[in-house]
Design a protein around this motif. Structure first.
Motif, short mmCIF file in Angstrom:
data_model
loop_
_atom_site.label_atom_id
_atom_site.label_comp_id
_atom_site.label_asym_id
_atom_site.label_seq_id
_atom_site.Cartn_x
_atom_site.Cartn_y
_atom_site.Cartn_z
N MET A 163 -16.35 -15.93 18.02
CA MET A 163 -15.42 -15.52 16.96
C MET A 163 -15.79 -14.14 16.43
O MET A 163 -14.90 -13.33 16.12
CB MET A 163 -15.39 -16.54 15.83
N ARG A 164 -17.08 -13.84 16.34
CA ARG A 164 -17.48 -12.49 15.91
C ARG A 164 -16.87 -11.43 16.82
O ARG A 164 -16.30 -10.44 16.35
CB ARG A 164 -19.01 -12.37 15.94
N ASP A 165 -16.96 -11.64 18.12
CA ASP A 165 -16.44 -10.67 19.07
C ASP A 165 -14.92 -10.59 19.01
O ASP A 165 -14.33 -9.51 19.15
CB ASP A 165 -16.90 -11.03 20.48
N ALA A 166 -14.28 -11.73 18.80
CA ALA A 166 -12.82 -11.74 18.69
C ALA A 166 -12.35 -10.98 17.46
O ALA A 166 -11.38 -10.21 17.50
CB ALA A 166 -12.31 -13.18 18.66
N ALA A 171 -9.43 -8.12 14.69
CA ALA A 171 -9.30 -8.11 13.22
C ALA A 171 -10.56 -7.51 12.61
O ALA A 171 -11.31 -8.18 11.89
CB ALA A 171 -9.07 -9.54 12.72
N PRO A 172 -10.82 -6.24 12.88
CA PRO A 172 -12.10 -5.63 12.49
C PRO A 172 -12.32 -5.49 11.00
O PRO A 172 -13.44 -5.23 10.56
CB PRO A 172 -12.05 -4.25 13.17
N GLY A 173 -11.29 -5.68 10.18
CA GLY A 173 -11.46 -5.54 8.74
C GLY A 173 -11.86 -6.82 8.04
O GLY A 173 -11.97 -6.84 6.82
N SER A 177 -17.99 -14.84 7.55
CA SER A 177 -19.00 -15.63 6.86
C SER A 177 -19.26 -16.93 7.61
O SER A 177 -18.34 -17.73 7.84
CB SER A 177 -18.52 -15.95 5.44
N LEU A 178 -20.51 -17.17 8.00
CA LEU A 178 -20.88 -18.36 8.74
C LEU A 178 -21.20 -19.51 7.78
O LEU A 178 -21.87 -19.31 6.77
CB LEU A 178 -22.13 -18.10 9.60
N CYS A 179 -20.72 -20.69 8.14
CA CYS A 179 -21.03 -21.88 7.36
C CYS A 179 -21.74 -22.88 8.26
O CYS A 179 -21.12 -23.76 8.85
CB CYS A 179 -19.77 -22.49 6.76
N GLU A 192 -28.10 -8.86 13.03
CA GLU A 192 -27.11 -8.53 14.04
C GLU A 192 -25.83 -7.98 13.41
O GLU A 192 -25.46 -8.35 12.30
CB GLU A 192 -26.78 -9.76 14.88
N GLU A 193 -25.16 -7.13 14.15
CA GLU A 193 -23.89 -6.57 13.69
C GLU A 193 -22.81 -7.64 13.74
O GLU A 193 -22.80 -8.49 14.63
CB GLU A 193 -23.48 -5.40 14.58
N GLY A 194 -21.89 -7.56 12.79
CA GLY A 194 -20.70 -8.41 12.84
C GLY A 194 -20.79 -9.68 12.03
O GLY A 194 -19.78 -10.37 11.86
N TYR A 195 -22.00 -10.04 11.55
CA TYR A 195 -22.13 -11.19 10.66
C TYR A 195 -22.37 -10.64 9.26
O TYR A 195 -23.32 -9.90 9.01
CB TYR A 195 -23.33 -12.05 11.07
#
Length: 201
Positions: A163-166, A171-173, A177-179, A192-195
């Motif tokens: 999902m991070r990569d997607a 939807a880069p904006g 948030s991980l749960c 890491e980038e993206g989280y």
């Protein structure tokens, strides 16, 4: 003209490296209205409350809609479908009205086949759903862990990475948030980038 429109869109979209530098302060529906209370009228009333109480002026600008906004099943295209009884005019209308109040709109999804409340999950449909999040112009995604066959560390992180990569592509904006409920999530993703944020309890 086309260059002007592209420049305007770029200026309106937060740069991905800027997302998450500050906490995403605001309100989440789960600990208040739970599942049954998630519907368009209530969401808009809560948004107005954030503004009228002056919380939004103090930085509490995120209104995050948790589980139960979506239908139990994906459609034939593999897309998430807003519950038609809860959101009779669709989700985008509500998002637009929340944005018009100067707030940001957050949404919930799940890395499993189903959400914790047995609504449709995002497993194997990450790119499709990221495109929907972009079309709806959401600002924040809470991504939960229920009903995924990947219960161990390696598989769970692979789920989250998809999902991070997607999101990064479509939807880069979106603040991601991980749960997850295990103590290893935070050290595993914090560098890491993206989280952008993650559950710590």
């Amino acid at each position: 003209m086309h260059r002007f429109l592209l420049a305007a869109l770029a200026a309106a979209t937060p740069q991905r490296h800027e997302i998450g530098k500050l906490p995403a302060l605001g309100y989440n529906t789960w600990n208040d209205v739970r599942c049954d209370g998630v519907e368009a009228t209530t969401i808009l009333s809560l948004a107005q409350g954030l503004v009228q109480s002056n919380f939004s002026q103090k930085g509490y600008t995120f209104l995050n809609v948790d589980d139960c906004w979506q239908a139990p099943l994906l459609n034939e295209k593999g897309e998430l479908v807003p519950d038609s009884l809860k959101f009779p005019d669709g989700l985008k209308v509500v998002v637009d009205k929340v944005h018009a109040l100067g707030l940001k709109f957050g949404l919930y999804a799940d890395r499993g086949f189903y959400t914790c409340a047995f609504r449709a999950g995002s497993r194997h449909h990450e790119r499709t759903h990221a495109k929907q999040f972009h079309a709806w112009q959401i600002d924040y995604l809470k991504y939960d862990s229920c009903w995924s066959p990947n219960l161990r560390r390696k598989g769970a992180l692979e789920d989250y990475a998809r999902m991070r990569d997607a999101l990064a592509q479509h939807a880069p904006g979106v603040h991601y948030s991980l749960c997850g409920w295990s103590s290893w999530y935070a050290p595993a993703v914090s560098g890491e980038e993206g989280y952008h944020s993650w559950r710590i309890s």
